[in-house]
Design an enzyme around this catalytic site. Structure first.
Site, PDB file in Angstrom:
ATOM      1  N   LYS A 108       0.828  -1.205   0.000  1.00 21.04           N
ATOM      2  CA  LYS A 108       0.000   0.000   0.000  1.00 21.04           C
ATOM      3  C   LYS A 108       0.864   1.257   0.000  1.00 21.04           C
ATOM      4  O   LYS A 108       0.525   2.237  -0.650  1.00 21.04           O
ATOM      5  CB  LYS A 108      -0.987  -0.005   1.188  1.00 21.04           C
ATOM      6  CG  LYS A 108      -2.124  -1.028   1.017  1.00 21.04           C
ATOM      7  CD  LYS A 108      -3.318  -0.784   1.932  1.00 21.04           C
ATOM      8  CE  LYS A 108      -4.467  -1.746   1.594  1.00 21.04           C
ATOM      9  NZ  LYS A 108      -5.651  -1.598   2.442  1.00 21.04           N
ATOM     10  N   LYS A 191      -4.668  -9.841  -5.941  1.00 21.45           N
ATOM     11  CA  LYS A 191      -5.900 -10.032  -5.176  1.00 21.45           C
ATOM     12  C   LYS A 191      -6.941  -8.987  -5.577  1.00 21.45           C
ATOM     13  O   LYS A 191      -6.613  -7.844  -5.839  1.00 21.45           O
ATOM     14  CB  LYS A 191      -5.544  -9.935  -3.690  1.00 21.45           C
ATOM     15  CG  LYS A 191      -6.521  -9.215  -2.810  1.00 21.45           C
ATOM     16  CD  LYS A 191      -6.008  -9.046  -1.401  1.00 21.45           C
ATOM     17  CE  LYS A 191      -6.418  -7.685  -0.842  1.00 21.45           C
ATOM     18  NZ  LYS A 191      -7.833  -7.560  -0.529  1.00 21.45           N
ATOM     19  N   LYS A 194     -10.968  -3.747  -2.690  1.00 19.90           N
ATOM     20  CA  LYS A 194     -11.869  -2.604  -2.783  1.00 19.90           C
ATOM     21  C   LYS A 194     -11.140  -1.421  -3.381  1.00 19.90           C
ATOM     22  O   LYS A 194     -11.685  -0.663  -4.158  1.00 19.90           O
ATOM     23  CB  LYS A 194     -12.409  -2.229  -1.401  1.00 19.90           C
ATOM     24  CG  LYS A 194     -13.492  -3.155  -0.914  1.00 19.90           C
ATOM     25  CD  LYS A 194     -14.181  -2.558   0.303  1.00 19.90           C
ATOM     26  CE  LYS A 194     -14.092  -3.506   1.487  1.00 19.90           C
ATOM     27  NZ  LYS A 194     -12.910  -3.241   2.331  1.00 19.90           N
TER      28      LYS A 194
HETATM   29  P1  ATP Z   1      -8.967  -2.514   0.953  1.00 16.77           P
HETATM   30  O1  ATP Z   1      -8.505  -2.518  -0.478  1.00 16.77           O
HETATM   31  O2  ATP Z   1      -9.609  -1.227   1.393  1.00 16.77           O
HETATM   32  O3  ATP Z   1      -7.930  -3.029   1.925  1.00 16.77           O
HETATM   33  P2  ATP Z   1     -10.127  -5.146   0.875  1.00 16.77           P
HETATM   34  O4  ATP Z   1     -10.863  -5.536  -0.338  1.00 16.77           O
HETATM   35  O5  ATP Z   1      -8.745  -5.677   1.058  1.00 16.77           O
HETATM   36  O6  ATP Z   1     -10.164  -3.552   0.966  1.00 16.77           O
HETATM   37  P3  ATP Z   1     -10.715  -5.457   3.677  1.00 16.77           P
HETATM   38  O7  ATP Z   1     -11.816  -4.661   4.300  1.00 16.77           O
HETATM   39  O8  ATP Z   1      -9.305  -5.004   3.865  1.00 16.77           O
HETATM   40  O9  ATP Z   1     -11.035  -5.545   2.110  1.00 16.77           O
HETATM   41  O10 ATP Z   1     -10.833  -6.964   4.142  1.00 16.77           O
HETATM   42  C1  ATP Z   1     -12.040  -7.544   4.631  1.00 16.77           C
HETATM   43  C2  ATP Z   1     -11.925  -9.054   4.608  1.00 16.77           C
HETATM   44  O11 ATP Z   1     -11.987  -9.513   3.253  1.00 16.77           O
HETATM   45  C3  ATP Z   1     -10.616  -9.586   5.188  1.00 16.77           C
HETATM   46  O12 ATP Z   1     -10.899 -10.761   5.937  1.00 16.77           O
HETATM   47  C4  ATP Z   1      -9.799  -9.940   3.958  1.00 16.77           C
HETATM   48  O13 ATP Z   1      -8.867 -10.980   4.206  1.00 16.77           O
HETATM   49  C5  ATP Z   1     -10.890 -10.400   3.002  1.00 16.77           C
HETATM   50  N1  ATP Z   1     -10.501 -10.234   1.606  1.00 16.77           N
HETATM   51  C6  ATP Z   1     -10.170  -9.056   1.013  1.00 16.77           C
HETATM   52  N2  ATP Z   1      -9.885  -9.266  -0.287  1.00 16.77           N
HETATM   53  C7  ATP Z   1     -10.034 -10.599  -0.513  1.00 16.77           C
HETATM   54  C8  ATP Z   1      -9.878 -11.436  -1.663  1.00 16.77           C
HETATM   55  N3  ATP Z   1      -9.526 -10.932  -2.840  1.00 16.77           N
HETATM   56  N4  ATP Z   1     -10.123 -12.761  -1.544  1.00 16.77           N
HETATM   57  C9  ATP Z   1     -10.500 -13.291  -0.356  1.00 16.77           C
HETATM   58  N5  ATP Z   1     -10.662 -12.560   0.781  1.00 16.77           N
HETATM   59  C10 ATP Z   1     -10.425 -11.225   0.693  1.00 16.77           C
HETATM   60 MG    MG Z   2      -7.561  -5.000   2.721  1.00 16.80          MG
END
Ligand code: ATP
Ligand code: MG
Length: 330
Positions: A108, A191, A194
């Protein structure tokens, strides 16, 4: 114990298949604590109005996905000040080098540059350890990307327990086998996030299923035309198989066997995956709209959740303060 950030209008497929799906299953068997980490969200720049709205949208999505406030404690992180307070104490037993080794910070921060990278982003994993340890949970259901942060949480719990006295439960991660990491449709080696760069790579649960079908149809695959699961050689096809399997409940091996028999191509794989998604999101979107139409109900659920969370977090923090040698105010 687990959380999901209010960093977008909608959760995506990875959030559901990696994390929230487990939350829903675990709430029968466990005393579950699920929360919306708004303190974590501001480690990167957020628009205040948008952030506030996304907390309610996050709450409505969790309810629509099946988190049940009668069985689980659902709350917002900033409503429970003990999270930030414990984070300070844990930060004081975390090595600088230890924190600097976190790969999510490296990823990040490389996106935001030195000045755009905040101290908050650096200490994010320490706050996450506080989020977890306050509730003395045994299990933390998360996606694969949180494995390293969980390891730090366990190390900090053990360090605190041995340096002072046994205070924290050392929690286990619960990371699903098949769908712990859903990949970006346009870059199936990264991955799905969001905060991902290319919106075309993300499938949002709340998007119109026609938009999602289009994104799935233009997902990056490969040129050999063969439908089989091979994460290394065929990441795009393997990702679509994972998604379809999760929504239909059919094992990847069965899907592959059917495609091999029928000789179907990537077009069919994509259409079937989009159809499976559509059957899931159509009723979900309706339930979400219903929850969103009653702000008072959402506020009530979160207020109850905060009370129940503080009832656990407050005494744990007091114990920690006493253990490290702070004086009581009276
Ligand atoms: P950001 O980009 O803001 O970090 P994010 O998509 O990584 O958002 P988080 O809110 O950080 O989402 O994570 C919430 C949950 O979703 C965590 O348990 C994380 O491990 C899971 N998660 C996030 N992205 C994935 C993915 N691509 N596949 C499986 N699990 C995921
Ligand atoms: Mg995340």
């Amino acid at each position: 114990m687990s959380g999901i950030q209010p960093t977008a209008d909608s959760y995506h497929l990875g959030n559901y298949l990696g994390a929230v799906r487990q939350w829903v299953e675990l709430q029968d068997e466990y005393d579950a604590y699920y929360f919306i980490p708004d303190l974590h969200a501001i480690t990167v720049k957020q628009d205040p109005k948008e952030l506030r709205e996304r907390v309610y949208r996050g709450c409505a999505q969790l309810l629509a996905l099946g988190v049940d406030p009668a069985r689980s404690v659902l709350f917002v992180q900033s409503h429970v000040p003990e999270h930030a307070e414990l984070a300070w104490v844990l930060g004081c037993i975390t090595g600088y080098g230890e924190a600097a080794r976190m790969t999510q910070f490296k990823d990040k921060s490389s996106k935001h540059g030195t000045d755009g990278t905040t101290v908050g982003l650096f200490t994010y994993p320490v706050l996450m350890a506080a989020d977890i340890l306050l509730y003395r949970p045994h299990l933390v259901p998360v996606g694969e990307d949180q494995r390293q942060h969980l390891e730090l949480t366990r190390d900090l719990a053990m360090r605190f327990n041995s340096r002072f006295k046994k205070t924290f439960v050392v929690p286990e991660g619960k990371i699903l086998e098949g769908s712990a990491k859903i990949y970006d449709l346009q870059d199936p080696t990264a991955k799905m996030s969001k905060s991902g760069e290319n919106p075309k790579g993300i499938v949002n649960l709340l998007d119109d299923p026609k938009v999602s079908a289009k994104r799935i149809r233009s997902a990056v695959t490969d040129s050999d035309g063969d439908i089989r699961f091979d994460r290394e050689m065929k990441p795009g096809v393997s990702n679509l198989l994972t998604i379809q399997s999760a929504f239909t409940g059919r094992p990847v091996a069965d899907l592959v066997a059917d495609y091999q028999t029928s000789g179907a191509g990537y077009g069919a794989l994509k259409t079937d995956t989009a159809d499976a998604l559509e059957s899931f999101v159509t009723p979900l979107r309706a339930r979400f709209d219903e929850y969103m139409s009653d702000r008072g109900q959402l506020e009530q659920i979160l207020a109850d959740g905060a009370d129940r969370a503080r009832a656990v977090a407050g005494p744990v923090l007091s114990q920690v303060y006493q253990t490290v040698g702070f004086t009581a105010p009276r």
